[in-house]
Design a protein around this motif. Sequence first.
Motif, PDB file in Angstrom:
ATOM      1  N   ALA A   1       0.823  -1.210   0.000  1.00  0.00           N
ATOM      2  CA  ALA A   1       0.000   0.000   0.000  1.00  0.00           C
ATOM      3  C   ALA A   1       0.857   1.260   0.000  1.00  0.00           C
ATOM      4  O   ALA A   1       0.434   2.290  -0.517  1.00  0.00           O
ATOM      5  CB  ALA A   1      -0.935  -0.001   1.200  1.00  0.00           C
ATOM      6  N   ALA A   2       2.058   1.178   0.547  1.00  0.00           N
ATOM      7  CA  ALA A   2       2.950   2.337   0.580  1.00  0.00           C
ATOM      8  C   ALA A   2       3.452   2.685  -0.814  1.00  0.00           C
ATOM      9  O   ALA A   2       3.804   3.828  -1.093  1.00  0.00           O
ATOM     10  CB  ALA A   2       4.126   2.072   1.516  1.00  0.00           C
ATOM     11  N   GLY A   3       3.488   1.687  -1.716  1.00  0.00           N
ATOM     12  CA  GLY A   3       3.886   1.929  -3.100  1.00  0.00           C
ATOM     13  C   GLY A   3       5.385   2.094  -3.269  1.00  0.00           C
ATOM     14  O   GLY A   3       6.173   1.970  -2.322  1.00  0.00           O
ATOM     15  N   GLY A   4       5.794   2.373  -4.482  1.00  0.00           N
ATOM     16  CA  GLY A   4       7.198   2.621  -4.809  1.00  0.00           C
ATOM     17  C   GLY A   4       8.103   1.444  -4.488  1.00  0.00           C
ATOM     18  O   GLY A   4       7.769   0.290  -4.739  1.00  0.00           O
ATOM     19  N   THR A   5       9.264   1.762  -3.930  1.00  0.00           N
ATOM     20  CA  THR A   5      10.232   0.711  -3.616  1.00  0.00           C
ATOM     21  C   THR A   5       9.740  -0.209  -2.509  1.00  0.00           C
ATOM     22  O   THR A   5      10.143  -1.366  -2.454  1.00  0.00           O
ATOM     23  CB  THR A   5      11.592   1.315  -3.217  1.00  0.00           C
ATOM     24  N   SER A   6       8.866   0.290  -1.650  1.00  0.00           N
ATOM     25  CA  SER A   6       8.294  -0.564  -0.599  1.00  0.00           C
ATOM     26  C   SER A   6       7.458  -1.676  -1.208  1.00  0.00           C
ATOM     27  O   SER A   6       7.501  -2.823  -0.756  1.00  0.00           O
ATOM     28  CB  SER A   6       7.433   0.259   0.362  1.00  0.00           C
ATOM     29  N   ALA A   7       6.702  -1.366  -2.242  1.00  0.00           N
ATOM     30  CA  ALA A   7       5.879  -2.375  -2.911  1.00  0.00           C
ATOM     31  C   ALA A   7       6.768  -3.407  -3.598  1.00  0.00           C
ATOM     32  O   ALA A   7       6.482  -4.607  -3.555  1.00  0.00           O
ATOM     33  CB  ALA A   7       4.945  -1.718  -3.920  1.00  0.00           C
ATOM     34  N   GLN A   8       7.855  -2.937  -4.216  1.00  0.00           N
ATOM     35  CA  GLN A   8       8.786  -3.872  -4.862  1.00  0.00           C
ATOM     36  C   GLN A   8       9.421  -4.786  -3.822  1.00  0.00           C
ATOM     37  O   GLN A   8       9.576  -5.987  -4.043  1.00  0.00           O
ATOM     38  CB  GLN A   8       9.865  -3.114  -5.618  1.00  0.00           C
ATOM     39  N   PHE A   9       9.795  -4.212  -2.692  1.00  0.00           N
ATOM     40  CA  PHE A   9      10.388  -5.002  -1.601  1.00  0.00           C
ATOM     41  C   PHE A   9       9.392  -6.041  -1.099  1.00  0.00           C
ATOM     42  O   PHE A   9       9.750  -7.191  -0.858  1.00  0.00           O
ATOM     43  CB  PHE A   9      10.842  -4.083  -0.464  1.00  0.00           C
ATOM     44  N   ALA A  10       8.131  -5.638  -0.970  1.00  0.00           N
ATOM     45  CA  ALA A  10       7.094  -6.569  -0.508  1.00  0.00           C
ATOM     46  C   ALA A  10       6.973  -7.745  -1.466  1.00  0.00           C
ATOM     47  O   ALA A  10       6.842  -8.894  -1.038  1.00  0.00           O
ATOM     48  CB  ALA A  10       5.759  -5.843  -0.370  1.00  0.00           C
ATOM     49  N   ASP A  11       7.029  -7.480  -2.761  1.00  0.00           N
ATOM     50  CA  ASP A  11       6.942  -8.560  -3.745  1.00  0.00           C
ATOM     51  C   ASP A  11       8.152  -9.494  -3.655  1.00  0.00           C
ATOM     52  O   ASP A  11       8.008 -10.709  -3.749  1.00  0.00           O
ATOM     53  CB  ASP A  11       6.818  -7.992  -5.154  1.00  0.00           C
ATOM     54  N   GLU A  12       9.337  -8.934  -3.460  1.00  0.00           N
ATOM     55  CA  GLU A  12      10.547  -9.755  -3.316  1.00  0.00           C
ATOM     56  C   GLU A  12      10.463 -10.635  -2.073  1.00  0.00           C
ATOM     57  O   GLU A  12      10.800 -11.826  -2.120  1.00  0.00           O
ATOM     58  CB  GLU A  12      11.786  -8.871  -3.252  1.00  0.00           C
TER      59      GLU A  12
END
Length: 73
Positions: free
Chosen positions: A36-47
């Motif tokens: 929900a925070a988006g950006g690099t946080s969303a990418q990190f969540a996916d990783e």
Amino acid sequence: MLETILPRRLAAAGLTAGYLVTAVVLGRMGLAQLRAAGGTSAQFADEVRDMVSATAGRVVSTGADAARDELNR
């Protein structure tokens, strides 16, 4: 406390399952917040999700093998 009601191994298995379910629920909540925070946080969540899925697959199969071996004793 469970050992007073259940055999020791069954009590340990129950507690382990409870801890695992709690960890999964809290982990999913945390990943949802990162996404929900988006950006690099969303990418990190996916990783993190991908790494956890891969690890969980190995753990479950190893645990199933160990349980099967124990039951066959």
